[in-house]
Design an enzyme around this catalytic site. Structure first.
Site, short mmCIF file in Angstrom:
data_model
loop_
_atom_site.label_atom_id
_atom_site.label_comp_id
_atom_site.label_asym_id
_atom_site.label_seq_id
_atom_site.Cartn_x
_atom_site.Cartn_y
_atom_site.Cartn_z
N ALA A 94 -2.88 -7.03 -0.50
CA ALA A 94 -4.24 -6.01 -0.48
C ALA A 94 -4.25 -5.62 0.82
CB ALA A 94 -5.39 -6.71 -0.99
N CYS A 95 -4.33 -4.32 0.89
CA CYS A 95 -4.86 -3.68 2.21
C CYS A 95 -5.87 -2.61 2.04
CB CYS A 95 -3.66 -2.79 3.04
SG CYS A 95 -3.10 -1.27 2.09
N ASP A 96 -6.59 -1.89 3.08
CA ASP A 96 -7.67 -0.99 2.77
C ASP A 96 -7.52 0.11 1.71
OD1 ASP A 96 -10.06 -0.13 3.82
OD2 ASP A 96 -8.98 1.66 4.61
#
Length: 498
Positions: free
Chosen positions: A411-413
């Site tokens: 997960a990233c932004d």
């Protein structure tokens, strides 16, 4: 356990703790969450923005291949297609396909009622309309007789979408138009007063807090599109996305940083400058927060150079790669754009090198395990300190057996940049053990997820979205010990702990 890097680690942790006291992890997570929603409406549609930018650069009267017929595509795309896509995506994030449809209907009303591109209006009315439909669906589900579900669902969505389109046409559109014009006048004032470079004082620190997508695509790009529509280019597209400051900092690390870190820098430079994934250099800044001064100096210098040389792009370069920059540079604008990047890189390199050289003697004794990822490897004193800084006080320690891991979410932004790169790396490492790896935005981690890998600055948000999942935080996107530890646990059937 004692480390020769203890004194430096304490300095870093003190700097980070001071930042934390000012902002608080809860506040930062909330700001990141809002920014993530804004970016989540724009990022999936970047291809459409690029298409519009390329068509504009090629076929408008001042373009590379002026063509009156082809240029007819420019106005409808910027006026209707892009806002509707943003509103549609925002509605889908809130209430699935039904929310997406009514959001698109409402966004058309906003677009028709405005004489400026309605990106901001789409970001407002799309999610709001979808949320209202979500409330309506919750009510009708309890009060609709069997056999009438389709009739009620279709008419409730149609009626709500029509009403919100009218509201957008008569209310939201004019208000957002006035706000957009006011913001544009503010930008013009900053430019005419030669104060626009000061924006970097806010933008560069915010980027390191993973607000880069929100700033670029939620604030600067809508204003930039308005300028590009009128002037054929905009400097605002270059403020956040300029790869120069990050390149300068990485070069400073390469020549003057701790010897244990230097081998990782060339790969980071390639990913950052050529691949356009700027998040790759954020950990280097977080390890020495004082280097934010180098990033600010580079950013201000790049903006100043762009103002002096009248540089600008026709569309937002995404990702912020040098190739993307060249693709959306207008005819005759290469020298100003490239100079803005070169100057930003040079200034951030000089300032970063000066800051690093003052501590070079201490850095020669850095323990590699302490430098690589404070907070990512459990069982060390430095890790415990870092974990205490970035973790929520109420976080619950969870674990599962490596043999039970069948899927991993990175997960990233925004779920489209650094997470894609890291998911590709982990896929190669974990595929032999039958583990699938997918990438998602932090706000879109599915319910029931068991294992999430994310940057330590996004760990708090990941826990709030997936409280029952094991969250594996890391600091470096390249060769982080946390990845080795995860692979070993899956391979040997050992325990994977948050």
């Amino acid at each position: 356990m004692s480390h020769p890097y203890r004194s430096e680690s304490e300095n870093v942790m003190t700097d980070t703790a001071q930042l934390k006291n000012l902002e608080g992890p809860g506040f930062r997570a909330r700001v990141q969450r809002v920014g993530g929603h804004l970016a989540g409406m724009v990022m999936p549609n970047i291809a459409a923005f690029i298409a519009w930018g390329l068509i504009t650069a090629m076929f408008i009267p001042t373009g590379w291949m002026p063509n009156e017929t082809m240029a007819k595509l420019v106005s409808p795309m910027i006026t209707f297609l892009l806002p509707v896509l943003i509103g549609y995506t925002g509605g889908r994030l809130v209430h699935g396909q039904r929310g997406a449809v009514v959001a698109a209907i409402a966004t058309v009303g906003v677009a028709v009622g405005a004489d400026v591109p309605m990106f901001l209006g789409a970001m407002i009315i799309g999610p709001v309309t979808a949320y209202l439909l979500k409330l309506v669906d919750g009510f009708t589900k309890q009060h609709t007789r069997a056999g009438f579900e389709m009739l009620v669902d279709n008419f409730s969505a149609g009626i709500l979408g029509g009403l919100m389109a009218i509201a957008g046409l008569t209310g939201v559109g004019p208000v957002v138009t006035a706000a957009t014009k006011a913001a544009g006048h503010g930008v013009d004032w900053l430019v005419s007063s030669h104060l626009l470079p000061l924006v970097s004082i806010i933008v560069e620190p915010a980027k390191v807090l993973f607000l880069n997508n929100a700033i670029n695509h939620g604030v600067l790009s809508p204003l930039g599109v308005e300028q590009a529509t009128n002037n054929g280019k905009s400097l605002l597209f270059m403020i956040e996305s300029n790869p120069g400051p990050g390149l300068g900092i990485l070069l400073a690390y390469l020549y003057f940083g701790p010897k244990t870190l230097r081998p990782s820098v060339p790969g980071a430079i390639v990913v950052h400058f050529l691949g356009g994934i700027h998040e790759i250099y954020f950990p280097y800044l977080l390890m020495k927060p004082r280097l934010i001064l180098a990033a600010i100096a580079g950013g201000m210098s790049g903006v100043s150079t762009a103002m002096i040389l009248k540089a600008g792009l026709v569309s937002a370069p995404s990702p912020g790669s040098i190739f993307a920059y060249l693709a959306v540079t207008p005819k005759g604008g290469y020298f100003p754009v490239l100079m803005a990047i070169v100057v930003a890189a040079a200034v951030s390199f000089v300032v970063g090198a000066a800051l690093l050289k003052t501590e070079r003697a201490k850095d020669e004794d850095v323990d590699p395990s302490a430098v690589a990822v404070p907070g990512a490897v459990a069982g060390t004193d430095a890790a415990a300190d870092a974990e205490a800084v970035v973790a929520e006080a109420e976080a619950v320690t969870l674990s599962l057996l490596g043999s039970d891991v069948k899927s991993v979410i990175v997960a990233c932004d925004a779920g489209m940049g650094s997470s894609v790169m890291l998911a590709s790396q982990l896929t190669k490492r974990l595929k032999p053990y039958g583990v699938t790896v997918t990438h998602k935005a932090v706000n879109e981690i599915p319910a029931g997820t068991k294992l999430v890998v994310t940057h330590q600055d996004l760990a708090a948000r990941a826990r709030s979205v997936a409280p029952d999942a094991v969250i594996i935080p890391f600091q470096s996107f390249l060769n982080d010990p946390a990845f080795d530890k995860l692979e070993a646990a899956i391979r040997d059937g050992g325990e994977v702990r948050a």
